[in-house]
Scaffold this motif. Structure first.
Motif, PDB file in Angstrom:
ATOM      1  N   PHE A  29       0.830  -1.203   0.000  1.00  0.00           N
ATOM      2  CA  PHE A  29       0.000   0.000   0.000  1.00  0.00           C
ATOM      3  C   PHE A  29       0.862   1.249   0.000  1.00  0.00           C
ATOM      4  O   PHE A  29       0.568   2.206  -0.729  1.00  0.00           O
ATOM      5  N   ASP A  30       1.909   1.249   0.821  1.00  0.00           N
ATOM      6  CA  ASP A  30       2.801   2.417   0.871  1.00  0.00           C
ATOM      7  C   ASP A  30       3.408   2.706  -0.495  1.00  0.00           C
ATOM      8  O   ASP A  30       3.471   3.861  -0.927  1.00  0.00           O
ATOM      9  N   GLU A  31       3.844   1.663  -1.177  1.00  0.00           N
ATOM     10  CA  GLU A  31       4.429   1.838  -2.512  1.00  0.00           C
ATOM     11  C   GLU A  31       3.381   2.370  -3.490  1.00  0.00           C
ATOM     12  O   GLU A  31       3.647   3.291  -4.263  1.00  0.00           O
ATOM     13  N   PHE A  32       2.175   1.813  -3.421  1.00  0.00           N
ATOM     14  CA  PHE A  32       1.086   2.277  -4.276  1.00  0.00           C
ATOM     15  C   PHE A  32       0.781   3.748  -3.996  1.00  0.00           C
ATOM     16  O   PHE A  32       0.657   4.558  -4.917  1.00  0.00           O
ATOM     17  N   TYR A  33       0.692   4.109  -2.716  1.00  0.00           N
ATOM     18  CA  TYR A  33       0.376   5.480  -2.330  1.00  0.00           C
ATOM     19  C   TYR A  33       1.435   6.452  -2.836  1.00  0.00           C
ATOM     20  O   TYR A  33       1.111   7.462  -3.456  1.00  0.00           O
ATOM     21  N   ARG A  34       2.710   6.136  -2.565  1.00  0.00           N
ATOM     22  CA  ARG A  34       3.787   7.033  -2.995  1.00  0.00           C
ATOM     23  C   ARG A  34       3.827   7.182  -4.516  1.00  0.00           C
ATOM     24  O   ARG A  34       4.115   8.270  -5.017  1.00  0.00           O
ATOM     25  N   GLY A  35       3.510   6.129  -5.226  1.00  0.00           N
ATOM     26  CA  GLY A  35       3.574   6.179  -6.683  1.00  0.00           C
ATOM     27  C   GLY A  35       2.379   6.845  -7.349  1.00  0.00           C
ATOM     28  O   GLY A  35       2.459   7.243  -8.514  1.00  0.00           O
ATOM     29  N   SER A  36       1.268   6.979  -6.630  1.00  0.00           N
ATOM     30  CA  SER A  36       0.055   7.483  -7.285  1.00  0.00           C
ATOM     31  C   SER A  36      -0.500   8.765  -6.693  1.00  0.00           C
ATOM     32  O   SER A  36      -1.347   9.421  -7.315  1.00  0.00           O
ATOM     33  N   ARG A  37      -0.060   9.177  -5.517  1.00  0.00           N
ATOM     34  CA  ARG A  37      -0.712  10.288  -4.817  1.00  0.00           C
ATOM     35  C   ARG A  37      -0.661  11.606  -5.588  1.00  0.00           C
ATOM     36  O   ARG A  37      -1.640  12.340  -5.612  1.00  0.00           O
ATOM     37  N   GLN A  38       0.459  11.925  -6.211  1.00  0.00           N
ATOM     38  CA  GLN A  38       0.567  13.209  -6.928  1.00  0.00           C
ATOM     39  C   GLN A  38      -0.343  13.235  -8.155  1.00  0.00           C
ATOM     40  O   GLN A  38      -1.003  14.241  -8.410  1.00  0.00           O
ATOM     41  N   ARG A  39      -0.368  12.150  -8.893  1.00  0.00           N
ATOM     42  CA  ARG A  39      -1.252  12.095 -10.073  1.00  0.00           C
ATOM     43  C   ARG A  39      -2.711  12.240  -9.655  1.00  0.00           C
ATOM     44  O   ARG A  39      -3.477  12.986 -10.255  1.00  0.00           O
TER      45      ARG A  39
ATOM     46  N   ARG B 254      -9.900  -1.506   2.319  1.00  0.00           N
ATOM     47  CA  ARG B 254     -10.239  -2.620   1.428  1.00  0.00           C
ATOM     48  C   ARG B 254      -9.013  -3.101   0.647  1.00  0.00           C
ATOM     49  O   ARG B 254      -9.153  -3.664  -0.426  1.00  0.00           O
ATOM     50  N   TRP B 255      -7.820  -2.818   1.172  1.00  0.00           N
ATOM     51  CA  TRP B 255      -6.608  -3.047   0.398  1.00  0.00           C
ATOM     52  C   TRP B 255      -6.453  -4.493  -0.060  1.00  0.00           C
ATOM     53  O   TRP B 255      -5.940  -4.745  -1.146  1.00  0.00           O
ATOM     54  N   SER B 256      -6.921  -5.441   0.717  1.00  0.00           N
ATOM     55  CA  SER B 256      -6.791  -6.836   0.300  1.00  0.00           C
ATOM     56  C   SER B 256      -7.556  -7.080  -0.997  1.00  0.00           C
ATOM     57  O   SER B 256      -7.108  -7.859  -1.845  1.00  0.00           O
ATOM     58  N   ALA B 257      -8.668  -6.410  -1.210  1.00  0.00           N
ATOM     59  CA  ALA B 257      -9.419  -6.549  -2.467  1.00  0.00           C
ATOM     60  C   ALA B 257      -8.889  -5.595  -3.530  1.00  0.00           C
ATOM     61  O   ALA B 257      -8.679  -5.990  -4.687  1.00  0.00           O
ATOM     62  N   VAL B 258      -8.665  -4.340  -3.158  1.00  0.00           N
ATOM     63  CA  VAL B 258      -8.243  -3.317  -4.121  1.00  0.00           C
ATOM     64  C   VAL B 258      -6.889  -3.662  -4.725  1.00  0.00           C
ATOM     65  O   VAL B 258      -6.666  -3.458  -5.924  1.00  0.00           O
ATOM     66  N   SER B 259      -5.988  -4.210  -3.940  1.00  0.00           N
ATOM     67  CA  SER B 259      -4.657  -4.538  -4.460  1.00  0.00           C
ATOM     68  C   SER B 259      -4.715  -5.615  -5.531  1.00  0.00           C
ATOM     69  O   SER B 259      -3.819  -5.709  -6.368  1.00  0.00           O
ATOM     70  N   GLY B 260      -5.758  -6.397  -5.538  1.00  0.00           N
ATOM     71  CA  GLY B 260      -5.906  -7.439  -6.555  1.00  0.00           C
ATOM     72  C   GLY B 260      -6.529  -6.951  -7.852  1.00  0.00           C
ATOM     73  O   GLY B 260      -6.570  -7.689  -8.840  1.00  0.00           O
ATOM     74  N   TYR B 261      -7.022  -5.713  -7.863  1.00  0.00           N
ATOM     75  CA  TYR B 261      -7.613  -5.171  -9.089  1.00  0.00           C
ATOM     76  C   TYR B 261      -6.529  -4.966 -10.137  1.00  0.00           C
ATOM     77  O   TYR B 261      -5.361  -4.741  -9.800  1.00  0.00           O
ATOM     78  N   GLU B 262      -6.960  -4.983 -11.393  1.00  0.00           N
ATOM     79  CA  GLU B 262      -6.004  -4.760 -12.481  1.00  0.00           C
ATOM     80  C   GLU B 262      -5.398  -3.371 -12.384  1.00  0.00           C
ATOM     81  O   GLU B 262      -4.198  -3.184 -12.628  1.00  0.00           O
ATOM     82  N   GLU B 263      -6.215  -2.366 -12.027  1.00  0.00           N
ATOM     83  CA  GLU B 263      -5.739  -0.990 -11.884  1.00  0.00           C
ATOM     84  C   GLU B 263      -6.272  -0.396 -10.575  1.00  0.00           C
ATOM     85  O   GLU B 263      -7.283   0.297 -10.574  1.00  0.00           O
ATOM     86  N   PRO B 264      -5.574  -0.625  -9.465  1.00  0.00           N
ATOM     87  CA  PRO B 264      -6.043  -0.064  -8.189  1.00  0.00           C
ATOM     88  C   PRO B 264      -6.118   1.461  -8.211  1.00  0.00           C
ATOM     89  O   PRO B 264      -6.986   2.061  -7.568  1.00  0.00           O
ATOM     90  N   GLU B 265      -5.237   2.094  -8.975  1.00  0.00           N
ATOM     91  CA  GLU B 265      -5.271   3.556  -9.044  1.00  0.00           C
ATOM     92  C   GLU B 265      -6.571   4.043  -9.668  1.00  0.00           C
ATOM     93  O   GLU B 265      -7.115   5.072  -9.257  1.00  0.00           O
ATOM     94  N   ALA B 266      -7.079   3.315 -10.640  1.00  0.00           N
ATOM     95  CA  ALA B 266      -8.345   3.700 -11.264  1.00  0.00           C
ATOM     96  C   ALA B 266      -9.482   3.627 -10.237  1.00  0.00           C
ATOM     97  O   ALA B 266     -10.357   4.505 -10.213  1.00  0.00           O
ATOM     98  N   TRP B 267      -9.443   2.610  -9.377  1.00  0.00           N
ATOM     99  CA  TRP B 267     -10.469   2.479  -8.343  1.00  0.00           C
ATOM    100  C   TRP B 267     -10.413   3.681  -7.405  1.00  0.00           C
ATOM    101  O   TRP B 267     -11.435   4.291  -7.097  1.00  0.00           O
ATOM    102  N   VAL B 268      -9.219   4.034  -6.967  1.00  0.00           N
ATOM    103  CA  VAL B 268      -9.062   5.166  -6.049  1.00  0.00           C
ATOM    104  C   VAL B 268      -9.460   6.457  -6.746  1.00  0.00           C
ATOM    105  O   VAL B 268     -10.093   7.329  -6.141  1.00  0.00           O
ATOM    106  N   ARG B 269      -9.138   6.598  -8.013  1.00  0.00           N
ATOM    107  CA  ARG B 269      -9.494   7.805  -8.772  1.00  0.00           C
ATOM    108  C   ARG B 269     -11.010   7.960  -8.860  1.00  0.00           C
ATOM    109  O   ARG B 269     -11.549   9.047  -8.659  1.00  0.00           O
ATOM    110  N   VAL B 270     -11.716   6.857  -9.133  1.00  0.00           N
ATOM    111  CA  VAL B 270     -13.181   6.914  -9.213  1.00  0.00           C
ATOM    112  C   VAL B 270     -13.766   7.275  -7.851  1.00  0.00           C
ATOM    113  O   VAL B 270     -14.659   8.124  -7.751  1.00  0.00           O
ATOM    114  N   VAL B 271     -13.252   6.655  -6.798  1.00  0.00           N
ATOM    115  CA  VAL B 271     -13.757   6.948  -5.456  1.00  0.00           C
ATOM    116  C   VAL B 271     -13.508   8.410  -5.109  1.00  0.00           C
ATOM    117  O   VAL B 271     -14.404   9.106  -4.616  1.00  0.00           O
TER     118      VAL B 271
END
Length: 166
Positions: free
Chosen positions: A7-17, A46-63
């Motif tokens: 999650f930390d890696e995902f957050y750091r890589g996507s937060r600015q975008r 919901r990271w256990s489910a969201v991390s398995g999505y093809e594009e978790p960033e897209a899920w967070v963007r929609v939310v």
């Protein structure tokens, strides 16, 4: 337990975008930050489910965009209500007696102030005040008695000073 490192890696890589996207959507940096923060909180929950999505960033963007739009709609509805019903008339300020009582209350020890506020302002019986403050009933009665005596002295002093000034 969620994958903290993932999650930390995902957050750091996507937060600015994501923040840039929501900022462009809202035009308000503070609102964008709030919406993005809320979206990441939901993703973490919901990271256990969201991390398995093809594009978790897209899920967070929609939310995040839904949160931002929902807040915008809420503000718009509130603005329409103000236009329909008018702004509430301002509430008059406290009178001088209220200010004097509050000033005197502030000078009491916290335990006495709490007992007086619960008993006289909230209308709780002594037994309930005792339960709320985790103090014996006798202690609450003593605090009320001492608090009343202290308030009487403090308020009488200010009345005497006013009389002398007049």
């Amino acid at each position: 337990m969620p994958d903290v490192d993932g999650f930390d890696e995902f957050y750091r890589g996507s937060r600015q975008r994501l923040l840039g996207f929501v900022y462009a959507l809202t035009g308000d940096l503070a609102e964008a930050q709030d919406a993005v923060q809320e979206a990441y909180i939901r993703a973490w929950q919901r990271w256990s489910a969201v991390s398995g999505y093809e594009e978790p960033e897209a899920w967070v963007r929609v939310v995040a965009s839904r949160i931002a739009v929902s807040r915008w709609r809420s503000l718009r509805s509130r603005a329409r209500a103000y236009l329909r019903h008018g702004v509430n008339e301002s509430v008059p300020g406290p009178d001088t007696a209220t200010v004097e009582v509050v000033t005197a209350l502030r000078q009491l020890p916290e335990e006495q102030r709490t007992a007086i506020a619960l008993y006289y302002l909230m209308g709780m019986p002594v037994a309930e005040v005792a339960r709320q403050t985790a103090a014996p009933v006798g202690t609450v009665k003593a605090r009320l008695s001492r608090g009343r005596a202290a308030l009487a002295g403090l308020l009488a002093v200010s009345d005497l000073e006013e009389a002398a000034d007049a």
